[in-house]
Design an enzyme around this catalytic site. Sequence first.
Site, short mmCIF file in Angstrom:
data_model
loop_
_atom_site.label_atom_id
_atom_site.label_comp_id
_atom_site.label_asym_id
_atom_site.label_seq_id
_atom_site.Cartn_x
_atom_site.Cartn_y
_atom_site.Cartn_z
N GLU A 80 -0.37 -3.18 -7.55
CA GLU A 80 -1.34 -2.89 -8.62
C GLU A 80 -1.03 -3.67 -9.89
O GLU A 80 0.12 -3.80 -10.28
CB GLU A 80 -1.31 -1.39 -8.94
CG GLU A 80 -1.63 -0.48 -7.76
CD GLU A 80 -3.11 -0.53 -7.38
OE1 GLU A 80 -3.91 -1.11 -8.14
OE2 GLU A 80 -3.45 0.05 -6.32
N CYS A 141 -1.09 8.79 -8.82
CA CYS A 141 -0.42 7.49 -8.65
C CYS A 141 -0.47 6.71 -9.96
O CYS A 141 0.54 6.21 -10.45
CB CYS A 141 -1.09 6.67 -7.54
SG CYS A 141 -0.72 7.34 -5.92
N HIS A 165 0.16 0.41 -3.66
CA HIS A 165 -0.57 1.34 -2.80
C HIS A 165 -0.48 0.86 -1.35
O HIS A 165 -0.67 -0.34 -1.08
CB HIS A 165 -2.05 1.44 -3.22
CG HIS A 165 -2.34 2.61 -4.09
ND1 HIS A 165 -2.89 2.51 -5.35
CD2 HIS A 165 -2.16 3.96 -3.87
CE1 HIS A 165 -3.03 3.72 -5.86
NE2 HIS A 165 -2.60 4.61 -4.99
N1 PCA Z 1 -1.98 8.77 -3.49
C1 PCA Z 1 -2.69 9.39 -4.59
C2 PCA Z 1 -1.74 10.39 -5.16
C3 PCA Z 1 -0.62 10.49 -4.20
C4 PCA Z 1 -0.80 9.40 -3.25
O1 PCA Z 1 0.00 9.08 -2.35
C5 PCA Z 1 -3.24 8.38 -5.59
O2 PCA Z 1 -3.59 7.27 -5.18
O3 PCA Z 1 -3.32 8.70 -6.78
#
Ligand code: PCA
Length: 203
Positions: A80, A141, A165
């Site tokens: 990200e 996140c 991610h």
């Molecule tokens: N994904 C979520 C919160 C926890 C996770 O593993 C997110 O993308 O915010």
Amino acid sequence: MRRLLLTGFEPFQQLAANSSGDVAQFLDQKEIGGYRIVGRVLPVVFEEAGSLMERWMEEVTPAAVLSLGLAAGRCEITPERFALNWQEGPDSSGSACPGRKIEPEGDAAYYTTLPLQRIVERMKGYGLPASISNTAGVYVCNYIFYQTLHRLHRREETLPAGFIHLPAGHTLLLKTEGLAYPSWPEGDLIRGVSLAIEAMGAG
Ligand code: PCA
């Protein structure tokens, strides 16, 4: 040896597994790219995750920080670029967060301090689909991502720090009925994160 704090998340909402927490747990205590990995798993609860992260930063005094999260539905591994000063959505505590700034006086956004291009090229070089994402959303996140960068900014510390991610792992689809998501073998997710850590250490 320099320590790298690697975090992932617990399962949340209707999802019975979370590849991000599994990878962080698997890599705990491993040595990668000149770092000793300290792997930890966070609950999907805004403030609770935030205070755990603060505590681990103090305890571990990491030379680098990498947080992982699950983005079920994405096809690739996505480092990200921006952390946004906004939090929104009901978390696992059951309390709804209708939308507010994470830090009332904080910058609207921070850039990651990870070498994104190098990370993506390294993963693709090893045959793993990856691309840069511009936003980690406004959920837990992004909250952890923003909080880490805000803390470093406030303390004028310059460490490689950021967020990646992950797509769903096969385990999620095996454990949760009726999901129509692309999924990856867990071994490839572990490989991808290890390559990212190597790229971070290559300085
Ligand atoms: N994904 C979520 C919160 C926890 C996770 O593993 C997110 O993308 O915010």
